[in-house]
Design an enzyme around this catalytic site. Sequence first.
Site, PDB file in Angstrom:
ATOM      1  N   ARG A 166       0.845  -1.210   0.000  1.00  0.00           N
ATOM      2  CA  ARG A 166       0.000   0.000   0.000  1.00  0.00           C
ATOM      3  C   ARG A 166       0.872   1.250   0.000  1.00  0.00           C
ATOM      4  NH1 ARG A 166      -4.571   0.469   4.502  1.00  0.00           N
ATOM      5  NH2 ARG A 166      -2.768   0.842   5.845  1.00  0.00           N
ATOM      6  N   LYS A 268      -2.742   6.577   1.664  1.00  0.00           N
ATOM      7  CA  LYS A 268      -2.582   6.950   3.072  1.00  0.00           C
ATOM      8  C   LYS A 268      -1.614   8.121   3.189  1.00  0.00           C
ATOM      9  CE  LYS A 268      -2.819   4.376   7.398  1.00  0.00           C
ATOM     10  NZ  LYS A 268      -4.166   4.774   7.768  1.00  0.00           N
ATOM     11  N   GLU A 304     -16.054   6.705   4.534  1.00  0.00           N
ATOM     12  CA  GLU A 304     -15.382   6.064   5.661  1.00  0.00           C
ATOM     13  C   GLU A 304     -15.409   6.992   6.862  1.00  0.00           C
ATOM     14  OE1 GLU A 304     -11.376   5.842   3.608  1.00  0.00           O
ATOM     15  OE2 GLU A 304     -10.716   6.457   5.588  1.00  0.00           O
TER      16      GLU A 304
END
Length: 422
Positions: A166, A268, A304
């Site tokens: 990721r 992220k 989210e």
Amino acid sequence: MERAVISPSLNQNYLLCPSRAFSTRLHSFSSSTRNLSPPSSSSIKLQHSSSSSSVLSSVSNGGASLTRCNAVLSNSSSSTEVSELADIDWDNIGFGLKPTDYMYVMKCNIDGEFSKGELQRFGNIEVSPSAGVLNYGQGLFEGLKAYRKEDGNNILLFRPEENANRMRNGAERMCMPAPSIEQFVEAVKETVLANKRWVPPLGKGSLYVRPLLMGTGAVLGLAPAPEYTFIIYVSPVGNYFKEGVAPINLIVENDFHRATPGGTGGVKTIGNYAAVLKAQSIAKAKGYSDVLYLDCVYKRFLEEVSSCNIFIVKDNVIATPEIKGTILPGITRKSIIDVARTQGFQVEERNVTVDELLEADEVFCTGTAVVVSPVGSVTYKGKRVSYGEGTFGTVSKQLYTVLTSLQMGLIEDNMNWTVNLS
Ligand code: COI
């Protein structure tokens, strides 16, 4: 590393910290501190606990992990050797930074290659005021956890390759070079082992591992930084929310948005988290645990929560917003989907409307920090809807139990997700 022998009959915390002098917190050192004695990498063994990929066996629920941990540590018939633990109150860790012994630092050269990573004493770092990360937010972070097994000595990492991957995807989006998957995983292993005494006893929490990747080279005009630094620091953690494992109360945000199509919501990057602080602090001031964001186009579909992904359960069917660039591809999210399917649940990744949320039987959140957190209520446009009786819902409890049992090595890892360090 010094070791202590635990006698089964005495108080666990006292016994795990026999040497107060040894475990006194180390002072911060400057980043130039060198010549440390990190654990020899030859003592690090990486192995997957199992090579099978068949389905998980179900486990009984009901707080099994904690009960079992205490029983093993206090009831073993002979003395058990475990690594010495740091001298902190393991029963009240919470989710805040507790400085540990070492951090890992690796720099990227001008050719975009990371090399010569090393452990340094945990402490402040020095960066140019003109660093890309400070001026233009060119930074990414990751989060993963290490758990101490019930033998008190072995440590389990949960899917570190997923975090590595990721970070590489995020780096591509943010025009940054990134460590290879092998470099990332090796660095995590070394950092965890160097800070082994900070990994909580089983049932008390975990060691939260925070890898950072940032543009540390100086820039003035808007451009990718010329140099990058990869750092890993760790902290022992307990529950993320102040509610502990009790259900949290969310407010659905109608004005602020976390992400936009084509933006960076799906990686992220540090800026995504700065962007939600305003809505989060307004919500917290009103007594909510956190904020649930809606899509910014229709203001109708769930995205989210500030710190985690969201799931709903209706008639035993589980649904969660699909990954489409505006929500974080959570590793716990992905793991819970797989666990749920192996447990026989139907799981749908699709658009989930706020109306479905209000009609759900159960709602829960997933994330590395929050693990699986039941949602007790959501408030949308002034209307509050409650779920359950102030406890975990049946489905989320089952999934939580299987996932955490896997993470802590309490059941066989048929998924081949854990990495054993000893
Ligand atoms: C994590 O769950 O690891 C995260 O990165 C969320 C963070 C806000 C604590």
